[in-house]
Design an enzyme around this catalytic site. Structure first.
Site, PDB file in Angstrom:
ATOM      1  N   ASP A  26       0.857  -1.195   0.000  1.00 58.23           N
ATOM      2  CA  ASP A  26       0.000   0.000   0.000  1.00 58.23           C
ATOM      3  C   ASP A  26       0.892   1.243   0.000  1.00 58.23           C
ATOM      4  OD1 ASP A  26      -2.158   1.884   0.639  1.00 58.23           O
ATOM      5  OD2 ASP A  26      -3.331   0.113   1.091  1.00 58.23           O
ATOM      6  N   HIS A  50       2.056   2.008  -3.218  1.00 61.85           N
ATOM      7  CA  HIS A  50       1.122   2.968  -3.803  1.00 61.85           C
ATOM      8  C   HIS A  50       1.652   4.393  -3.760  1.00 61.85           C
ATOM      9  CE1 HIS A  50      -2.511   0.026  -3.207  1.00 61.85           C
ATOM     10  NE2 HIS A  50      -1.542  -0.487  -3.943  1.00 61.85           N
TER      11      HIS A  50
END
Ligand SMILES: *[C@@H]1O[C@H](CO)[C@@H](O)[C@H](O)[C@H]1NC(C)=O
Ligand SMILES: *[C@@H]1O[C@H](CO)[C@@H](O)[C@H](O)[C@H]1NC(C)=O
Ligand SMILES: *[C@@H]1O[C@H](CO)[C@@H](O)[C@H](O)[C@H]1NC(C)=O
Ligand SMILES: *[C@@H]1O[C@H](CO)[C@@H](O)[C@H](O)[C@H]1NC(C)=O
Ligand SMILES: *[C@@H]1O[C@H](CO)[C@@H](O)[C@H](O)[C@H]1NC(C)=O
Ligand SMILES: *[C@@H]1O[C@H](CO)[C@@H](O)[C@H](O)[C@H]1NC(C)=O
Ligand SMILES: *[C@@H]1O[C@H](CO)[C@@H](O)[C@H](O)[C@H]1NC(C)=O
Length: 412
Positions: free
Chosen positions: A224, A247
């Site tokens: 993430d 991310h």
């Protein structure tokens, strides 16, 4: 018998000095830098066994020490379900990890180690927190639903002040690797964070309700956000962080919960992103629970290597369509700069600013962008909505070439 008395007095003095010296020697023996050492193995901890009790007892003594103390976790792998290391402590305290603290494969509690209400903590060493994430990732649905299963994090710092985290590694957390809540003046330095690209919600470092947080010389590969700066933060500085996969480095997501407050002062400098699904990003939810400002957000000297969405403001952040995109975000974005951003983009829209229809983004400055698209789906471009940025220097692509299409897909 004058002489005799003197002799006895002298002997008394001598033995006093001897005792003093002995104490001094003992202190020196147990201290490297004037610290008392509390080794978990002297509290009964053995490698490959559960050390919950030994760690609790060692912490109790170390925290109660009036001298500066060091809690030592020597080489070896130690099992742990959850440990709450609670302050305040009597003096400065160092937790030195040479070994690995390994979580139970099943999700248990809030986190592997929870540091709470501690001033002047140093967490250091070449050891690791190993979250044994696999069994947690299967259960994680937070990327899909608003109300979701809460899994344990690797390390939580709550109300920790004037502290330092250095050299350590975090592996395979079931949820965020490090979480900072209500912290002030905390520095992360030379930290390594690793989890697979497909592990859900494994943000590297999540910061909220904190101020004066510095993160530098750190490497983060995860599933993430590498770093996510949440709400109610002030003076957050991120320097020389290498991120990827993951991310990207994010401010947000903001506006999901009712108790959130403003964000002011985030600087991201000299960072490198490799193979990430976003580069530097500001993300806020539409259909917000609250209205507030996110201001003084600066991104400078950033290198992108095959990054999707390298430069992005996404005020329609709504992964898996868990909100109503038609209700505009109530987070006001103000005083933002993107300077000297270079490298390669994996998407042809390399710069994207989607701002709220009720609060347009203000004071957005874009200077010296030099990105090359390395895919085959078209020419490099940029898209905007509800923003008129100040553009200077090199512009490749030039910001706001096109209007952003309505209902463009949300970033992850
Ligand atoms: C740790 O958790 C496991 C699984 O729930 C349990 O079997 C074990 O007794 C726990 N250990 C301690 C020391 O609480
Ligand atoms: C950074 O951390 C690594 C791993 O713990 C360690 O080997 C290295 O010596 C540290 N580097 C510096 C400059 O302290
Ligand atoms: C911040 O914390 C460090 C310890 O990590 C300490 O040396 C420094 O004095 C603190 N700064 C302030 C302003 O309190
Ligand atoms: C950046 O961080 C890396 C470790 O990730 C370190 O080796 C390097 O020296 C740092 N660069 C600077 C300029 O401090
Ligand atoms: C980026 O990802 C691709 C595909 O997974 C991989 O082959 C490549 O080595 C990665 N690049 C870097 C610099 O890590
Ligand atoms: C923008 O942010 C910078 C850095 O925090 C600050 O120094 C400056 O005063 C801010 N500008 C405005 C117009 O608020
Ligand atoms: C770039 O990233 C994409 C995934 O976003 C990956 O499929 C591709 O292999 C990467 N290319 C290189 C050259 O690393």
């Amino acid at each position: 018998m004058v002489e005799g008395t003197t002799e006895i007095k002298m002997m008394g003095l001598r033995s006093n000095i001897m005792t003093l010296l002995l104490h001094l020697l003992l202190m020196l023996a147990s201290t490297a830098k004037g610290q008392s050492i509390f080794d978990i193995t002297t509290y009964g901890a053995k490698p490959n066994t559960d050390i919950t009790q030994a760690l609790a007892n060692a912490w109790k003594d170390a925290c109660a020490s009036t001298y500066s103390s060091k809690l030592l976790i020597p080489m070896g792998v130690y099992h742990l379900n959850q440990s709450i290391l609670h302050g305040p402590c009597k003096s400065t305290i160092e937790v030195r990890m040479e070994g690995t603290l390994q979580a139970h494969p099943d999700p248990i509690g809030d986190g592997l180690v929870l540091f709470q209400y501690i001033d002047q903590l140093t967490l250091s060493g070449t050891g690791a927190f190993d979250g044994q994430g696999e069994k947690g990732w299967e259960k994680n649905d937070c990327h899909l639903k608003k109300i979701c299963t809460k899994l344990p994090m690797n390390v939580k710092f709550s109300f920790v002040t004037n502290s330092m985290v250095k050299d350590i590694t975090s592996l395979d957390s079931k949820n965020f690797h490090f979480n900072l809540l209500g912290c002030k003046n905390v520095t992360f330095q030379n930290v390594t964070i690793i989890a697979p690209e497909n592990s859900p919600n494994t943000d590297g470092i999540h910061v909220s309700s904190s101020e004066v947080i510095n993160i530098f010389n750190t490497r983060i590969s995860t599933g993430d956000d590498c770093i996510s700066v949440g709400d109610s933060n002030k003076q957050i500085t991120i320097t020389n962080v290498t991120c990827g996969p993951g991310h990207g480095i994010s401010i947000g997501s903001l506006g999901k919960y009712t108790k959130e407050k403003e964000v002011a002062g985030v600087t991201v400098k000299s960072c490198k992103l490799i193979n990430t699904s976003n580069g530097v990003r500001i993300k806020t939810w539409p259909d917000c629970a609250v209205a507030y400002t996110a201001s003084d957000l600066h991104f400078e000297d950033i290198e992108m290597v095959n990054v999707s969405n390298p430069v992005i403001i996404d005020q329609e952040y709504c992964p898996s369509n868990q909100c109503n995109k038609k209700i505009p975000s109530k987070i006001k974005i103000n005083n933002v700069s993107f300077k000297n951003i270079r490298g390669t983009s994996a998407t042809f829209v390399a710069v994207k600013f989607i701002c709220s229809t009720v609060f347009s983004c203000e004071g957005v400055e874009v200077t010296d962008i030099d990105l090359a698209y390395i895919g085959t789906q078209g020419r490099i471009t940029s898209q905007c909505r509800n923003v008129i940025p100040i553009i200077t220097g090199k512009q490749n692509p030039r910001a706001c070439v096109e209007a952003a299409p309505v209902n463009s897909p949300s970033t992850d």
